[in-house]
Design a protein around this motif. Structure first.
Motif, PDB file in Angstrom:
ATOM      1  N   LEU A   1       0.942  -1.123   0.058  1.00  0.00           N
ATOM      2  CA  LEU A   1       0.015  -0.112  -0.084  1.00  0.00           C
ATOM      3  C   LEU A   1       0.695   1.137  -0.015  1.00  0.00           C
ATOM      4  N   ILE A   2       0.970   2.089  -1.018  1.00  0.00           N
ATOM      5  CA  ILE A   2       1.685   3.298  -1.026  1.00  0.00           C
ATOM      6  C   ILE A   2       0.747   4.585  -1.101  1.00  0.00           C
ATOM      7  N   ASP A   3       0.774   5.209  -0.082  1.00  0.00           N
ATOM      8  CA  ASP A   3       0.057   6.317   0.289  1.00  0.00           C
ATOM      9  C   ASP A   3       0.565   7.375   1.162  1.00  0.00           C
ATOM     10  N   ASP A   4       0.585   8.589   0.830  1.00  0.00           N
ATOM     11  CA  ASP A   4       1.358   9.581   1.702  1.00  0.00           C
ATOM     12  C   ASP A   4       0.558  10.021   2.922  1.00  0.00           C
ATOM     13  N   ASP A   5      -0.595   9.647   2.893  1.00  0.00           N
ATOM     14  CA  ASP A   5      -1.644   9.950   4.148  1.00  0.00           C
ATOM     15  C   ASP A   5      -1.380   9.071   5.227  1.00  0.00           C
ATOM     16  N   VAL A   6      -0.681   9.447   6.140  1.00  0.00           N
ATOM     17  CA  VAL A   6      -0.043   8.428   7.286  1.00  0.00           C
ATOM     18  C   VAL A   6      -1.268   7.634   7.956  1.00  0.00           C
ATOM     19  N   GLU A   7      -2.298   8.439   8.410  1.00  0.00           N
ATOM     20  CA  GLU A   7      -3.360   8.016   9.387  1.00  0.00           C
ATOM     21  C   GLU A   7      -4.028   7.125   8.493  1.00  0.00           C
ATOM     22  N   LEU A   8      -4.468   7.519   7.302  1.00  0.00           N
ATOM     23  CA  LEU A   8      -5.386   6.808   6.416  1.00  0.00           C
ATOM     24  C   LEU A   8      -4.823   5.535   6.071  1.00  0.00           C
ATOM     25  N   SER A   9      -3.658   5.368   5.571  1.00  0.00           N
ATOM     26  CA  SER A   9      -2.909   4.172   5.140  1.00  0.00           C
ATOM     27  C   SER A   9      -2.800   3.269   6.018  1.00  0.00           C
ATOM     28  N   ASN A  10      -2.488   3.707   7.286  1.00  0.00           N
ATOM     29  CA  ASN A  10      -2.199   2.858   8.441  1.00  0.00           C
ATOM     30  C   ASN A  10      -3.416   2.115   8.934  1.00  0.00           C
ATOM     31  N   MET A  11      -4.457   2.979   8.761  1.00  0.00           N
ATOM     32  CA  MET A  11      -5.994   2.379   9.394  1.00  0.00           C
ATOM     33  C   MET A  11      -6.546   1.248   8.044  1.00  0.00           C
ATOM     34  N   LEU A  12      -6.061   1.827   6.816  1.00  0.00           N
ATOM     35  CA  LEU A  12      -6.348   0.707   5.820  1.00  0.00           C
ATOM     36  C   LEU A  12      -5.514  -0.212   5.980  1.00  0.00           C
ATOM     37  N   GLY A  13      -4.236  -0.251   6.052  1.00  0.00           N
ATOM     38  CA  GLY A  13      -3.389  -1.416   6.134  1.00  0.00           C
ATOM     39  C   GLY A  13      -3.721  -2.508   7.427  1.00  0.00           C
ATOM     40  N   ASP A  14      -4.382  -1.788   8.453  1.00  0.00           N
ATOM     41  CA  ASP A  14      -4.798  -2.515   9.625  1.00  0.00           C
ATOM     42  C   ASP A  14      -5.827  -3.380   9.194  1.00  0.00           C
ATOM     43  N   PHE A  15      -6.727  -2.698   8.421  1.00  0.00           N
ATOM     44  CA  PHE A  15      -7.813  -3.555   7.983  1.00  0.00           C
ATOM     45  C   PHE A  15      -7.715  -4.580   7.029  1.00  0.00           C
ATOM     46  N   ILE A  16      -6.993  -4.399   6.059  1.00  0.00           N
ATOM     47  CA  ILE A  16      -6.400  -5.281   4.959  1.00  0.00           C
ATOM     48  C   ILE A  16      -5.951  -6.608   5.778  1.00  0.00           C
ATOM     49  N   SER A  17      -4.904  -6.031   6.590  1.00  0.00           N
ATOM     50  CA  SER A  17      -4.250  -7.205   7.373  1.00  0.00           C
ATOM     51  C   SER A  17      -5.248  -8.249   8.211  1.00  0.00           C
ATOM     52  N   ALA A  18      -6.233  -7.675   8.671  1.00  0.00           N
ATOM     53  CA  ALA A  18      -7.143  -8.393   9.370  1.00  0.00           C
ATOM     54  C   ALA A  18      -7.973  -9.076   8.569  1.00  0.00           C
ATOM     55  N   GLU A  19      -7.974  -8.905   7.489  1.00  0.00           N
ATOM     56  CA  GLU A  19      -8.757  -9.736   6.450  1.00  0.00           C
ATOM     57  C   GLU A  19      -7.843 -10.980   5.972  1.00  0.00           C
ATOM     58  N   GLY A  20      -6.641 -11.201   6.410  1.00  0.00           N
ATOM     59  CA  GLY A  20      -5.815 -12.259   6.066  1.00  0.00           C
ATOM     60  C   GLY A  20      -4.772 -12.233   5.173  1.00  0.00           C
ATOM     61  N   PHE A  21      -4.312 -10.625   4.700  1.00  0.00           N
ATOM     62  CA  PHE A  21      -3.138 -10.568   4.076  1.00  0.00           C
ATOM     63  C   PHE A  21      -1.812 -10.059   4.736  1.00  0.00           C
ATOM     64  N   GLU A  22      -0.873 -10.152   4.221  1.00  0.00           N
ATOM     65  CA  GLU A  22       0.457  -9.553   4.613  1.00  0.00           C
ATOM     66  C   GLU A  22       0.417  -8.393   4.014  1.00  0.00           C
ATOM     67  N   VAL A  23       0.606  -7.206   4.604  1.00  0.00           N
ATOM     68  CA  VAL A  23       0.673  -5.894   4.140  1.00  0.00           C
ATOM     69  C   VAL A  23       1.726  -5.006   4.494  1.00  0.00           C
ATOM     70  N   VAL A  24       2.478  -4.265   3.446  1.00  0.00           N
ATOM     71  CA  VAL A  24       3.406  -3.307   3.871  1.00  0.00           C
ATOM     72  C   VAL A  24       2.954  -2.079   3.349  1.00  0.00           C
ATOM     73  N   VAL A  25       2.902  -1.042   4.406  1.00  0.00           N
ATOM     74  CA  VAL A  25       2.643   0.202   4.132  1.00  0.00           C
ATOM     75  C   VAL A  25       3.702   1.111   4.025  1.00  0.00           C
ATOM     76  N   GLU A  26       3.774   1.876   2.842  1.00  0.00           N
ATOM     77  CA  GLU A  26       4.621   2.822   2.661  1.00  0.00           C
ATOM     78  C   GLU A  26       4.310   4.130   2.187  1.00  0.00           C
ATOM     79  N   ASN A  27       4.639   5.151   3.175  1.00  0.00           N
ATOM     80  CA  ASN A  27       3.965   6.502   2.833  1.00  0.00           C
ATOM     81  C   ASN A  27       5.057   7.460   2.121  1.00  0.00           C
ATOM     82  N   ASN A  28       6.257   7.019   1.738  1.00  0.00           N
ATOM     83  CA  ASN A  28       7.281   7.726   0.903  1.00  0.00           C
ATOM     84  C   ASN A  28       7.111   7.134  -0.466  1.00  0.00           C
ATOM     85  N   PRO A  29       6.366   7.912  -1.479  1.00  0.00           N
ATOM     86  CA  PRO A  29       6.339   7.092  -2.769  1.00  0.00           C
ATOM     87  C   PRO A  29       7.618   6.802  -3.559  1.00  0.00           C
TER      88      PRO A  29
END
Length: 228
Positions: free
Chosen positions: A6-34
């Motif tokens: 997940l590549i998104d510079d919005d830290v709060e939104l991307s972390n929230m989205l990353g947590d949700f995707i992870s809870a759905e059974g995926f391994e997620v890497v969040v990167e805020n620096n494009p």
């Protein structure tokens, strides 16, 4: 476990989205620096990338452009609601799908699952897993396309659209059916995604009139692959 970048510079939104995707059974890497996200994306270590368009220094479309030079990994673009130009350009550059922001995390997960499901393995042998129409040969298991014996480089969505048409060669396939079967979502009003993908497919197949004669546009209805 399938992996998502997940590549998104919005830290709060991307972390929230990353947590949700992870809870759905995926391994997620969040990167805020494009810029770092681009390095990760071209390393070919992920099953799918979710990429925001509006980012500083290097925007999502430029990241997508560079990713497509190196990889066929499926990419979902996050675009601003009503930003049709970015959506169309993203599709032309090789994005597989887009989601308009603001959106629910559940919708993004549904799109991720739909794309990964369509790109998954079926376990068939090469002999069974082949569709031939004229100069076109598709290998759905390997997700490989050849035109007149030469391999053609398609995005995931382009391959899916071509496969649906090939399986129903000779018949007119409505846009609504193409959208559901190939893109995994209902066709919406003013949605030009399929038309953009089909234009790209034609250019990649022959770079000429031959592809137009092979895949016909049926005005206001859909597309038809012509049997040779």
């Amino acid at each position: 476990m399938q992996t998502v970048l997940l590549i998104d510079d919005d830290v709060e939104l991307s972390n929230m989205l990353g947590d949700f995707i992870s809870a759905e059974g995926f391994e997620v890497v969040v990167e805020n620096n494009p810029e770092i996200g681009l390095i990760r994306a071209t390393a070919n270590q992920f099953d799918i990338i979710v990429l925001d368009v509006m980012m500083p220094k290097i925007n999502g479309l430029e990241v997508l452009r560079k990713v497509r030079e190196e990889s066929k990994v499926p990419v979902i673009m996050l675009t601003a609601k009503g930003d049709d130009d970015s959506r169309i350009l993203g599709l032309e550059l090789g994005a597989d799908d887009y989601v308009a922001k603001p959106c629910t995390p559940r919708l993004i997960v549904a799109r991720i699952r739909a794309i990964l499901r369509r790109t998954g393995s079926t376990g068939k042998t090469d002999a069974e897993d082949r569709i031939e129409v004229g100069k076109l040969t598709l290998f759905p298991e390997k997700r490989q396309v050849k035109w007149d014996g030469k391999e053609v480089d398609l995005t995931s969505s382009e391959f899916n659209l071509l496969a649906v048409l090939a399986k129903k060669a000779g018949s007119v396939v409505k846009k609504e059916e193409l959208s559901m079967q190939a893109l995994g979502r209902p066709l919406t009003k003013y949605d030009r995604s399929i038309d953009v993908h089909m234009s790209s497919i034609r250019q990649k197949l022959t770079d000429g009139d031959e592809a137009d004669n092979f895949i016909h546009t049926i005005y206001r209805l859909g597309y038809q692959m012509i049997k040779a």
